[in-house]
Design an enzyme around this catalytic site. Structure first.
Site, PDB file in Angstrom:
ATOM      1  N   ASP A  11       0.871  -1.160   0.000  1.00 34.74           N
ATOM      2  CA  ASP A  11       0.000   0.000   0.000  1.00 34.74           C
ATOM      3  C   ASP A  11       0.920   1.226   0.000  1.00 34.74           C
ATOM      4  O   ASP A  11       2.117   1.113   0.313  1.00 34.74           O
ATOM      5  CB  ASP A  11      -0.883  -0.029   1.240  1.00 34.74           C
ATOM      6  CG  ASP A  11      -1.635   1.268   1.446  1.00 34.74           C
ATOM      7  OD1 ASP A  11      -2.407   1.645   0.552  1.00 34.74           O
ATOM      8  OD2 ASP A  11      -1.434   1.909   2.495  1.00 34.74           O
ATOM      9  N   ASP A  13      -0.099   5.161   0.930  1.00 35.63           N
ATOM     10  CA  ASP A  13      -0.319   6.116   2.019  1.00 35.63           C
ATOM     11  C   ASP A  13      -0.410   5.411   3.361  1.00 35.63           C
ATOM     12  O   ASP A  13      -1.203   4.483   3.545  1.00 35.63           O
ATOM     13  CB  ASP A  13      -1.605   6.910   1.767  1.00 35.63           C
ATOM     14  CG  ASP A  13      -1.471   7.880   0.612  1.00 35.63           C
ATOM     15  OD1 ASP A  13      -0.554   8.724   0.654  1.00 35.63           O
ATOM     16  OD2 ASP A  13      -2.272   7.789  -0.343  1.00 35.63           O
ATOM     17  N   ASP A 167      -1.455  -0.724   5.966  1.00 41.43           N
ATOM     18  CA  ASP A 167      -1.695  -0.126   7.287  1.00 41.43           C
ATOM     19  C   ASP A 167      -3.171  -0.055   7.645  1.00 41.43           C
ATOM     20  O   ASP A 167      -3.516   0.537   8.669  1.00 41.43           O
ATOM     21  CB  ASP A 167      -1.098   1.285   7.334  1.00 41.43           C
ATOM     22  CG  ASP A 167      -1.858   2.264   6.433  1.00 41.43           C
ATOM     23  OD1 ASP A 167      -2.119   1.906   5.266  1.00 41.43           O
ATOM     24  OD2 ASP A 167      -2.184   3.373   6.894  1.00 41.43           O
TER      25      ASP A 167
END
Length: 218
Positions: A11, A13, A167
């Site tokens: 991922d 961001d 995250d």
């Protein structure tokens, strides 16, 4: 490093780029600009990683969908005004470089738009390390498995050879839906408690811990 997994997908961001706080601030600022009720920080953090339309529909459910385009435009205005100031997490560049040197295939699966990811890859200097990427305006948004499935098809890999790192629970659920193992990082958008409930292969509070796990098991 790179012994067990042929493809590692990140991922962007909140995983490689320290941007979760900026995304929350920009989402709230966009709503305020239009005299709309801004989402609280917890709600805004929860939708990070989704495509922008899906994120707004969850973060601002009382706002008519006809307003989403205007909110999105104001969000982009605020984000683009300061995204050049955002930085990679300490150790992120070194990990990507190290994985690349082992011959591991690298991918990105992100809620960003294609234009946004291309800008981020150029600004960060990491573009040359990634073999394939998928964005929310090209595939069904997370947690649908489409991004990972398309990356595996393009790079000729299978789920057992693929690892997702993210995250948010959206990343972990996408990996589960694609039959792919996943690692979670607790320094981004979602809390350790929320991430742990998805039972990732590993959950790390610091980037150095992620790097060490990949050196041992990757």
């Amino acid at each position: 490093m790179g012994r067990n997994y042929r493809l590692v997908v990140f991922d962007w961001d909140g995983t490689l780029l320290d941007s979760a706080g900026a995304i929350v601030a920009c989402m709230r600022a966009a709503a305020i600009d239009l005299d709309l009720p801004p989402p609280d920080e917890k709600t805004a953090r929860h939708v990070i990683g989704l495509g922008l339309h899906d994120a707004l529909s969850q973060a601002m459910p009382d706002v008519p969908s006809s307003e989403y385009q205007r909110v999105a435009e104001r969000y982009r205005h605020h984000y683009l005004a300061q995204d050049h100031q955002l930085s990679l997490f300490a150790g992120a560049r070194e990990l990507v470089e190290e994985l690349s040197q082992t011959g591991c295939l690298l991918g990105v699966a992100t809620g960003k738009s294609r234009l946004g990811l291309n800008r981020a890859l150029e600004t960060s200097g990491l573009k040359r390390y990634f073999h394939a990427t998928r964005c929310a305006d090209e595939c069904s948004s997370k947690p649908a498995p489409d991004m990972l499935r398309e990356l595996m098809d393009e790079l000729d890999t299978v789920p057992d050879q693929t690892l997702m790192i993210g995250d948010t629970i959206h990343d972990l659920q996408m990996a589960k839906n694609a039959g792919v193992g996943a690692l979670a990082v607790g320094y981004g958008a979602h809390s350790r408690e929320v991430l742990q409930a998805e039972r990732p292969l590993g959950l790390f509070d610091e980037f150095a811990q992620l790097t060490e796990w990949l050196r041992r098991h990757g």
